[in-house]
Design an enzyme around this catalytic site. Sequence first.
Site, PDB file in Angstrom:
ATOM      1  N   HIS A  54       1.832  -8.838  -3.658  1.00 17.46           N
ATOM      2  CA  HIS A  54       0.800  -7.834  -3.364  1.00 17.46           C
ATOM      3  C   HIS A  54       1.536  -6.510  -3.195  1.00 17.46           C
ATOM      4  O   HIS A  54       1.971  -6.151  -2.104  1.00 17.46           O
ATOM      5  CB  HIS A  54       0.061  -8.234  -2.082  1.00 17.46           C
ATOM      6  CG  HIS A  54      -1.030  -7.278  -1.679  1.00 17.46           C
ATOM      7  ND1 HIS A  54      -2.338  -7.421  -2.076  1.00 17.46           N
ATOM      8  CD2 HIS A  54      -0.999  -6.173  -0.897  1.00 17.46           C
ATOM      9  CE1 HIS A  54      -3.060  -6.444  -1.569  1.00 17.46           C
ATOM     10  NE2 HIS A  54      -2.277  -5.663  -0.836  1.00 17.46           N
ATOM     11  N   ASP A  92       1.674 -17.485  -4.429  1.00 21.09           N
ATOM     12  CA  ASP A  92       2.183 -16.335  -5.190  1.00 21.09           C
ATOM     13  C   ASP A  92       1.005 -15.696  -5.931  1.00 21.09           C
ATOM     14  O   ASP A  92       0.846 -15.891  -7.128  1.00 21.09           O
ATOM     15  CB  ASP A  92       3.277 -16.804  -6.160  1.00 21.09           C
ATOM     16  CG  ASP A  92       3.868 -15.641  -6.953  1.00 21.09           C
ATOM     17  OD1 ASP A  92       3.685 -14.480  -6.538  1.00 21.09           O
ATOM     18  OD2 ASP A  92       4.506 -15.908  -8.001  1.00 21.09           O
ATOM     19  N   ASP A 141       0.850  -1.207   0.000  1.00 18.58           N
ATOM     20  CA  ASP A 141       0.000   0.000   0.000  1.00 18.58           C
ATOM     21  C   ASP A 141       0.882   1.253   0.000  1.00 18.58           C
ATOM     22  O   ASP A 141       2.094   1.189   0.176  1.00 18.58           O
ATOM     23  CB  ASP A 141      -0.953  -0.007   1.201  1.00 18.58           C
ATOM     24  CG  ASP A 141      -0.221   0.054   2.529  1.00 18.58           C
ATOM     25  OD1 ASP A 141       0.672  -0.772   2.748  1.00 18.58           O
ATOM     26  OD2 ASP A 141      -0.525   0.948   3.349  1.00 18.58           O
ATOM     27  N   GLU A 164       2.478 -10.120   0.450  1.00 20.42           N
ATOM     28  CA  GLU A 164       2.750  -8.682   0.377  1.00 20.42           C
ATOM     29  C   GLU A 164       4.262  -8.477   0.598  1.00 20.42           C
ATOM     30  O   GLU A 164       4.994  -9.408   0.950  1.00 20.42           O
ATOM     31  CB  GLU A 164       1.941  -7.921   1.439  1.00 20.42           C
ATOM     32  CG  GLU A 164       2.060  -6.416   1.290  1.00 20.42           C
ATOM     33  CD  GLU A 164       0.961  -5.614   1.998  1.00 20.42           C
ATOM     34  OE1 GLU A 164       0.059  -6.213   2.606  1.00 20.42           O
ATOM     35  OE2 GLU A 164       1.026  -4.375   1.925  1.00 20.42           O
TER      36      GLU A 164
END
Length: 595
Positions: A517, A559, A192, A568
């Site tokens: 991620h 994965d 993020d 992530e």
Amino acid sequence: MSNKYSRSFIINRVSIFILTITLFTQKSFGQQSWQQNTRLNQIGFYPNAPKTAVVLTGKDTVFYIQIINGKTVFTGNLKKSVKPDFVGNTTAIADFTNYSKPGKYIMIVPDVGVSYPFEIKNSVLKEVANASIKAYYFMRASIPLEEKYAGKWARAGGHPDTVVLIHPSAATDKRPAWTTISSPRGWYDAGDYNKYIVNSGISTSTLLSLYEDFPAYMKTVKLNIPESGNNIPDILNEVLWNLRWMLTMQDPGDGGVYHKLTNAIFDKFEMPDKAAEPRFVVQKGTAATLDFAAVMAQCSRIFRKFPKELPGLADSCLNDANKAWDWAAKNPDVAYNQDAMNKKFSPPITTGAYGDNNFTDEFIWAASELFVTTKDPQYLKGINLLPDNRMPIPSWNQVKLLGYYTLLKNTDSFGKNAPGELPELKKRLLDLADSLVKGADETAYQTVMDKSKRNFNWGSNSVAANEGVALIQAYKLSNDPKYLRCALDNLDYILGRNGTGYSYVTGYGSKTPMHPHHRPSVSDGVVDPVPGLLVGGPNPGMQDHIKVPSTVPDEAYIDDDRAYAANEIAINWNAPFAYLANAIEALQNKLKTVN
Ligand code: 9MR
């Protein structure tokens, strides 16, 4: 050469030839399973250091080390592991430590498997070690990544963060809600695009410790980043990008530090420059403020050595560290409780919480850094350095050992102010290292990491890395090579000798994560993910509700770019990995088992 010898030699050569043919003809349809049966560090080994591979077989057979497309150079016998893996099967250990000639090889186990290629050479992990730090450049907010530094991962800048709203939870008279501050730079936390002080604290400090522990080596590490060549070691140049952001997160009015700079909700999967959600700084907290104090105290003593390049920085870091320390002394128990905050203030914030409600360890860490930087014993007054007998491996919410590491490696400079607890701290750290090492050689993968299923939670790969860091600290205190060798074993774990056969670092190894991620890796249109990133790794918790193929602790990995609980990437996972890989590179000659 006797007849007998030459006959078996010929048979041996013929059988290897047939096996090689079989393996290569199987390539298109069976390669994966052949290679899945052998697990090793997919990058390689130092010539005179330990070399271990693990074979998934119950058979007592031989193994061969073969030059790629060439002759067999080493033959050994597999040895059954003393203990089984988490499924209950024993493995077979291939030890080829005694083979030390540089070159490119594969390992062959007749009827069982062939390994991915690997190399034996000096400085064999140099590239991946460099990449683990360069990864932070790719995580930079507020700056375009230019092709000359970023190659095919060049991208536009995102999140300038020059206009950041004061969230109502953070409002003061001088900084009312909905007014704005400027808080640019920093690293994105993870997959993020938010920036969290608590997690930045441990990450930044771990990189700074890598520099402090291996200054001569780290001066040789060149990263090709925009600041390269400016007379400051590149690792410090990279840290400065985040440090300058962290400094803006302190409220100059009172010294408290905002918990995070964040959107209200996570950005979509899009490139950073496309993201346009408003950004907020939210509530100040004790954990963020103490972590900030610890990092700034550490920065102060490191950057003091660069007065010409960074005039005034060391002083302002120490000044800000003190202001933060004073705020925490007055506010010793302000937890960041996102749910409670959302009941009182709007907009609700739903990004990563990094909530913690025990600050004993943060006080120990900050006090230790401030004491080591200033030698002023006042900081340790009223701090119980031994509040309990636990020795938790560091993580974002367990930072006590970061304080212990700092105290123990600086004892020579304390003089009469040396805390009385030092001998006990040293004993506890060495006891911890002994407890990590004990029985590691009995496990299925021959690592500290696979001793306990408790290691396999969210970010398990960072547990392997942080165990490695603890072992390096113990090695530095004791000079006992067993700690160093076990640290190398955990690095081998990360690079392929593990329950899934993945090298968990993007771009480094033969079987590596392709779908982390990580918003830029998913959205940039480049097939290969951004390189040098350590994924979280096996975690049977599945908090993301993405089904992993197996819930066996060390196999619970997928994965898949939706799988944020297993796949992530994050700055606090890369940092101990960077520490471990670079420390091992720096200490490679101390790993010698062969002369
Ligand atoms: O690494 C964090 C892990 O220890 C927590 O259990 C988890 C849930 O709170 O959050 C992890 O951190 C994530 C953070 O909240 C937001 N950015 C991505 C982080 C890695 O997944």
